[in-house]
Enzyme design. Structure first.
Site, PDB file in Angstrom:
ATOM      1  N   TYR A   1      -1.365 -13.862   2.231  1.00  0.00           N
ATOM      2  CA  TYR A   1      -2.669 -14.799   2.953  1.00  0.00           C
ATOM      3  C   TYR A   1      -2.370 -16.402   2.940  1.00  0.00           C
ATOM      4  O   TYR A   1      -2.873 -17.073   3.716  1.00  0.00           O
ATOM      5  CB  TYR A   1      -3.819 -14.005   1.968  1.00  0.00           C
ATOM      6  CG  TYR A   1      -4.613 -13.193   2.952  1.00  0.00           C
ATOM      7  CD1 TYR A   1      -3.956 -11.710   3.121  1.00  0.00           C
ATOM      8  CD2 TYR A   1      -5.754 -13.731   3.568  1.00  0.00           C
ATOM      9  CE1 TYR A   1      -4.684 -11.172   4.021  1.00  0.00           C
ATOM     10  CE2 TYR A   1      -6.285 -12.411   4.552  1.00  0.00           C
ATOM     11  CZ  TYR A   1      -5.710 -11.071   4.621  1.00  0.00           C
ATOM     12  OH  TYR A   1      -6.230 -10.291   5.185  1.00  0.00           O
TER      13      TYR A   1
ATOM     14  N   LYS B   1     -12.176  -1.138   3.068  1.00  0.00           N
ATOM     15  CA  LYS B   1     -11.315  -0.399   3.967  1.00  0.00           C
ATOM     16  C   LYS B   1     -12.483   0.367   4.789  1.00  0.00           C
ATOM     17  O   LYS B   1     -13.441   0.921   4.193  1.00  0.00           O
ATOM     18  CB  LYS B   1     -10.297   0.526   3.478  1.00  0.00           C
ATOM     19  CG  LYS B   1      -9.435  -0.159   2.536  1.00  0.00           C
ATOM     20  CD  LYS B   1      -8.123  -0.208   2.997  1.00  0.00           C
ATOM     21  CE  LYS B   1      -7.086  -1.132   2.521  1.00  0.00           C
ATOM     22  NZ  LYS B   1      -6.026  -1.555   3.385  1.00  0.00           N
TER      23      LYS B   1
ATOM     24  N   ALA C   1      15.533  -2.642   2.647  1.00  0.00           N
ATOM     25  CA  ALA C   1      15.578  -2.827   4.190  1.00  0.00           C
ATOM     26  C   ALA C   1      15.208  -1.690   5.132  1.00  0.00           C
ATOM     27  O   ALA C   1      14.979  -1.860   6.191  1.00  0.00           O
ATOM     28  CB  ALA C   1      17.095  -3.266   4.446  1.00  0.00           C
TER      29      ALA C   1
ATOM     30  N   HIS D   1      -5.300 -11.677  -2.624  1.00  0.00           N
ATOM     31  CA  HIS D   1      -5.561 -12.502  -1.424  1.00  0.00           C
ATOM     32  C   HIS D   1      -6.835 -13.217  -1.469  1.00  0.00           C
ATOM     33  O   HIS D   1      -6.907 -14.454  -1.156  1.00  0.00           O
ATOM     34  CB  HIS D   1      -5.657 -11.516   0.007  1.00  0.00           C
ATOM     35  CG  HIS D   1      -4.420 -10.708  -0.005  1.00  0.00           C
ATOM     36  ND1 HIS D   1      -3.055 -11.232  -0.431  1.00  0.00           N
ATOM     37  CD2 HIS D   1      -4.414  -9.466   0.643  1.00  0.00           C
ATOM     38  CE1 HIS D   1      -2.379 -10.211  -0.096  1.00  0.00           C
ATOM     39  NE2 HIS D   1      -3.152  -9.107   0.419  1.00  0.00           N
TER      40      HIS D   1
HETATM   41  C1  BG6 Z   1      -2.007  -5.932   1.824  1.00  0.00           C
HETATM   42  C2  BG6 Z   1      -2.747  -4.868   1.486  1.00  0.00           C
HETATM   43  O1  BG6 Z   1      -1.752  -6.886   1.072  1.00  0.00           O
HETATM   44  O2  BG6 Z   1      -2.810  -6.786   2.988  1.00  0.00           O
HETATM   45  C3  BG6 Z   1      -3.314  -3.841   2.583  1.00  0.00           C
HETATM   46  O3  BG6 Z   1      -2.331  -4.176   0.575  1.00  0.00           O
HETATM   47  C4  BG6 Z   1      -3.862  -4.898   3.627  1.00  0.00           C
HETATM   48  O4  BG6 Z   1      -4.211  -2.893   2.072  1.00  0.00           O
HETATM   49  C5  BG6 Z   1      -3.411  -5.802   4.210  1.00  0.00           C
HETATM   50  O5  BG6 Z   1      -4.357  -3.851   4.783  1.00  0.00           O
HETATM   51  C6  BG6 Z   1      -3.976  -6.960   5.095  1.00  0.00           C
HETATM   52  O6  BG6 Z   1      -3.274  -7.954   5.615  1.00  0.00           O
HETATM   53  P1  BG6 Z   1      -3.653  -8.580   6.850  1.00  0.00           P
HETATM   54  O7  BG6 Z   1      -2.700  -9.577   6.993  1.00  0.00           O
HETATM   55  O8  BG6 Z   1      -3.468  -7.412   8.042  1.00  0.00           O
HETATM   56  O9  BG6 Z   1      -4.954  -8.936   6.839  1.00  0.00           O
END
Ligand code: BG6
Length: 482
Positions: A181, A336, A13, A242
């Site tokens: 996602y 990234k 938390a 994702h």
């Molecule tokens: C996370 C990854 O699962 O998803 C991150 O660990 C990434 O590296 C993120 O930035 C992206 O999520 P979102 O919701 O910001 O697209």
């Protein structure tokens, strides 16, 4: 369902995930009246803090326009217990806290109750905490649900071990593996688009579709997360979970029903038909600092080893070997420190078999997941006016204009609501996870064993040199300007 007394324990938390995602999502649901009427939320972490300090931390990422009264009402149901992750007595104290709340609220253990254990924890303590919960907190007189977050292992073998260890403690029906996602509005929308409209399904196959691209781009690097990221890399961080989840929904056959098992059966079927990824079908990159020195390179981060070869960018071609998709390349790309924030699915159709209009560009259906939710179809029209030429235009459903007064909920809010309702459809089943690792593990091992060097790309660029040629050459993608 909203009447069932519910306790939600958030482990970890005081950590980042809880602060940035779990508590804001819980608050959002609370504000909307979507948390159970008799809910008790207990934060658990190692940090010793007073309840006020905890409340301050838990609300630190709430939107600045959150109503003060609602925040105060929310905090009334949020308590904190500090404890270690491997000490029985600390978990027994947590159990007493839960029992104490239920007694104080006159909730007898004979009535229906739900206990949710949300593990916002690093993988190193997952199994310990799961074991502690089972031994010292788990209450057989109520419905128990355990929520876990990726990473679920780092390859097929470690993921199987984790599934086995968790499976020895909890039934699959009690386990909710989050892939956030699956909680995103536009990802949830794919099923509706595909199966509630007559025209998509008719062309949703290799006869009409040339290639599909699933793209994830972030404009920032791993700043602050270098230590975690270096162990995983972009393939494990984003692609194996994702992007592959999104792929499986775009590719799946129609499920028998919207029931969780029917949906997950169909997704798993798709994953089973994907051949393990080959190094020749993959492009890897790692970002370097900008020439003007304003943005750092990946290896400039102190927590990243100077000789790291961890990819921060990857682009791969996958094939789903079934009747619907045989021969259609799926390009998944994630990076990234690129030029923009974007997550989208681009479905490019085949050339129009028609000589009436020469030199036509291809149609595309684009589902944009973020930052701006949209669905648009690149469509050729007659250029308006006296011209007889053609123009590329869009049939455009931008949520911002069409649904401007609807607030799209954060993925975590929808997923936590699903957990409360016991709905598994948007969570990853253990066999799905296994298939996902099967696809990526040989490649990941090869990259590590052979020390495959990623190609450098500049922070803020579109990726390594040749990123678009790769898609054109390997996937037959054609640009869509006329
Ligand atoms: C996370 C990854 O699962 O998803 C991150 O660990 C990434 O590296 C993120 O930035 C992206 O999520 P979102 O919701 O910001 O697209």
């Amino acid at each position: 369902k909203n009447d069932v007394p519910t306790t939600i324990v958030v482990f970890g938390a005081s950590g980042d995930l809880a602060k940035k995602k779990t508590f804001p999502a819980l608050f959002h649901l609370f504000e909307q009246g979507l948390l159970p009427k008799r809910v008790s939320i207990i934060g658990y972490a190692r940090t010793q803090m007073t309840i006020d300090e905890f409340h301050k931390r838990a609300t630190s990422h709430f939107s600045p326009d959150a109503k003060k009264d609602s925040v105060a009402a929310f905090l009334k149901v949020c308590n904190y217990v500090s404890g270690k992750y491997d000490v029985d007595a600390d978990f027994q104290a947590l159990r007493s806290e839960i029992d104490g709340h239920e007694r104080a609220a006159n909730i007898s253990n004979e009535c229906e109750r739900i206990h949710v254990y949300y593990m916002a924890l690093p993988p190193s303590v997952f199994v310990d905490v799961a074991g502690q919960i089972k031994r010292n907190v788990y209450d057989e007189t109520c419905t128990n649900r355990v929520v876990i977050e990726k990473p679920f292992g780092h390859d097929l073998e470690s993921s199987r071990k984790l599934s086995h260890d968790i499976g020895a403690l909890f039934d699959e029906a009690e386990v909710f593996r989050i892939d956030h996602y699956l909680g995103k509005e536009m990802v949830k929308n794919i099923l509706s688009l595909r199966f509630a409209n007559v025209f998509y399904e008719a062309v949703w196959n290799r006869h009409y579709i040339s290639n599909i691209q699933i793209t994830f781009k972030e404009p920032f690097g791993t700043e602050g997360r270098g230590g975690y990221f270096d162990e995983f890399g972009i393939i494990r961080d984003v692609m194996q979970n994702h992007l592959l989840q999104v792929l499986s929904i775009v590719a799946m056959n129609q499920p028998q029903s919207l029931g969780a098992e029917d949906v997950r059966d169909r997704k798993t079927e798709v994953l089973r038909r994907i051949l393990p990824l080959q190094l020749e079908d993959t492009m890897l990159g790692q970002y370097v600092g900008t020439k003007d020195g304003s943005k750092p390179g990946y290896k400039d981060d102190d927590t990243v080893p100077k000789n790291s070869i961890t990819p921060t960018f990857a682009q791969c071609v996958l094939h789903v070997d079934n009747d619907r998709w045989r021969g259609v390349p799926w390009v998944i790309k994630a990076g990234k420190a690129l030029d923009e924030a974007k997550m989208l699915i681009r479905i490019q159709f085949k050339d129009m078999p028609n000589a009436l209009f020469p030199k036509l560009a291809r149609n595309e259906l684009v589902i944009q997941v973020s930052p701006k939710e949209a669905v648009y179809i690149k469509t050729i029209v007659k250029e308006p006016g006296l011209s007889t030429s053609l123009a590329m235009s869009e049939l455009d459903l931008s949520y911002k204009t069409r649904y401007h007064d609807v607030k799209i909920p954060d993925a975590y809010a929808t997923l936590i609501l699903d957990v409360l309702n016991g709905d598994h459809s948007n969570f990853v089943r253990s066999d799905e996870l296994d298939e996902a690792w099967r696809i990526f593990t040989p490649l990941l091992h090869q990259i590590e064993k052979e020390h495959v060097q990623p190609m450098p790309y500049e922070y803020g660029s579109k990726g390594p040199d040749g990123v678009y040629q790769f898609v054109e050459n390997r996937a037959g993608y054609k640009r869509t300007s006329l």
